[in-house]
Design an enzyme around this catalytic site. Structure first.
Site: not given
Ligand code: GLU
Length: 492
Positions: A260-261
């Site tokens: 998700k980063r």
């Protein structure tokens, strides 16, 4: 047979990402297919990582994708909580975890630990130096009952740890991965209750899944290493453990774990880019689930009907954006023009003010070409603003600037004599093509400069289509003639 109950239990530490959506979808499908219930619980035990708006985001995402849970947090003009096991927010359930942690202490399956962060750090360093895996050394397990009572009475900071037995093998069957076994010697005496009174994920997830009667846990592969700890906890409590199914990791095209980063994996970012929820959902359904047929396009009802865990793969699922674009294009083409119009306005500000007929015609031209809604603005800017382009573009590859100019002058004079009602695609095509034959010209040397004069683009719909669209505009004929004149002037 007991009712099947599934859940997702996201932590509100960021906006819902595609992995959350995939877990939600599979849990939803499995519950629906088996006439069970799907629950949304929120695991906010890591209070330092809370992100404002994250809870609302995940609830809204499920609603937007028609995956509304039966229990827990639901969207009804805002976030609402419903269901017999409320609260569904872990930070509101602290006394419950405390009670169960203490129950484990009673049963000798857990113990108080008063070690300071400094001692734990020293221990970790010395284990590292000896090349041993980091593990708590059970020092506090040797404290007498009286010593513990004394320390508690003195309010010494403490945690509660799981007392992992030595030399046992934990076995369980994962519905996707099959038999899994692991030695308890490889499991640390996990903290269950932190010094601030909050449970860790491991304690909270087990207590809540048990109390909420969750009997199927479908979650991402990244949780597989935690599962033996959970099994250990279930057996310490004397509870039956749920069935587990760990869903394959999502991989980027370079086969790295999608994180998700990496930015754009937030569901709301995909929606903002103009992926339709139903297309994204269809794409996400295929991330690890293989229908074992040629079918690639599914409605939600078809997914419910066809979903089964034995068609979920073990190996990582590649997140292929080109495939998503392809699926999204198909879904865009399936929309009626009116539906496309309704969805496009946030990507095309002109759609809000321009005559509806005009916008519908433009959308009709672009519908077959769009991969995502956000592309529309760039593609149709020339309909709303006079195009700027290099006059050299007006020249057909086998022609010259002079012939381009002459042909544009000819077209301009023919079109200026047309009645407004004649600016209809088929009619324009027929008349102009007849003219080309009559004058013994080629399509390219006439239609290319005409199309470029109208659009300013190297590739666009045909000049007949463009003129037809302009005819839906009051003054459309004048716009057409003006653009021809601009082109003629630019070739001077
Ligand atoms: N809170 C965990 C998460 O953020 C839940 C994992 C699980 O499903 O057990 O995804």
């Amino acid at each position: 047979m007991a009712e099947i109950r599934t859940r997702i239990a996201p932590s509100p530490t960021g906006f819902a990402h595609v992995g959350t959506l995939r877990s939600a979808l599979f849990n939803f499908l499995f519950a629906r297919k088996n006439h069970g219930k799907f629950v949304l619980r929120v695991e906010d035990t890591d209070q330092n990582r809370l992100v404002e708006g994250a809870l609302e985001d995940v609830v809204k995402v499920l609603h937007d994708f028609k995956l509304d849970p039966d229990e827990g947090f639901v969207w009804d003009n805002g976030v609402k909580e419903q269901g017999p096991y409320a609260p569904y927010l872990q930070s509101k359930r602290l006394p419950i975890y405390k009670k169960y942690a203490e129950e484990l202490i009673e049963k000798n399956h857990a113990y108080y630990c008063f070690c300071t962060p400094q001692r734990l750090e020293d221990l970790r360093k010395s284990q590292e130096a000896q090349k041993l895996p980091p593990k708590y050394d059970k020092l506090c397990l040797s404290l007498s009952k009286e010593e513990v009572q004394q320390k508690l009475a003195n309010n010494e900071p403490h945690v509660i740890r799981l007392n992992v037995p030595a030399d046992q093998t934990i076995r369980f069957t994962d519905l996707i991965h099959g038999e899994i076994s692991i030695s308890t010697n490889d499991i640390d005496d996990q903290v269950l209750l932190k010094s601030d009174g909050f449970p860790t994920y491991h304690l909270a997830v087990v207590v809540d899944d048990y109390l909420m009667n969750i009997n199927y846990v479908l979650r991402g592969d990244e949780w597989l290493p935690s599962t033996p700890k959970h099994i250990l906890l279930y057996s310490a409590f004397g509870w039956p453990s749920p069935q587990y199914a760990h869903l394959p990791l999502l991989l980027s095209k370079s086969k790295k774990k999608l994180s998700k980063r990496e930015g754009d994996v937030a569901v709301k970012d995909f929606l903002a880019q103009g992926y339709l929820p139903e297309a994204l959902l269809n794409f996400v359904a295929l991330l690890g689930w293989n229908p074992k047929t040629e079918q690639e396009i599914f409605t939600l009802d078809e997914l419910i009907e066809q979903f089964s865990l034995d068609k979920v793969n073990k190996s990582g699922a590649v997140f292929d954006l080109e495939k998503l674009d392809w699926i999204n294009g198909l879904y865009i083409r399936k929309l009626s023009l009116e539906e496309l119009f309704a969805r496009i306005s946030e990507y095309l500000s002109e759609a809000k003010t321009a005559p509806r007929e005009f916008v519908l015609k433009i959308l009709g031209l672009e519908q077959g070409r769009l991969k995502k809604l956000s592309e529309i603005g760039d593609r149709v800017r020339y309909f709303f603003h006079e195009p700027e382009y290099d006059p050299a573009l007006l020249v057909w590859k086998k022609g010259s600037a002079e012939t381009a100019k002459q042909n544009l002058i000819m077209l301009s004079s023919v079109l200026s004599n047309f009645d407004k009602s004649e600016f209809i695609k088929d009619n324009l095509e027929l008349k102009i093509k007849n003219l080309i034959t009559e004058k013994d010209l080629t399509n390219g040397e006439v239609l290319w400069p005409l199309r470029v004069a109208l659009s300013g683009l190297e590739a666009s719909p045909s000049p007949f289509e463009i003129m037809d669209a302009f005819s839906a505009l009051p003054g459309g004929k004048e716009i057409i003639l003006k653009r021809l004149q601009n082109a003629i002037n630019s070739l001077a």
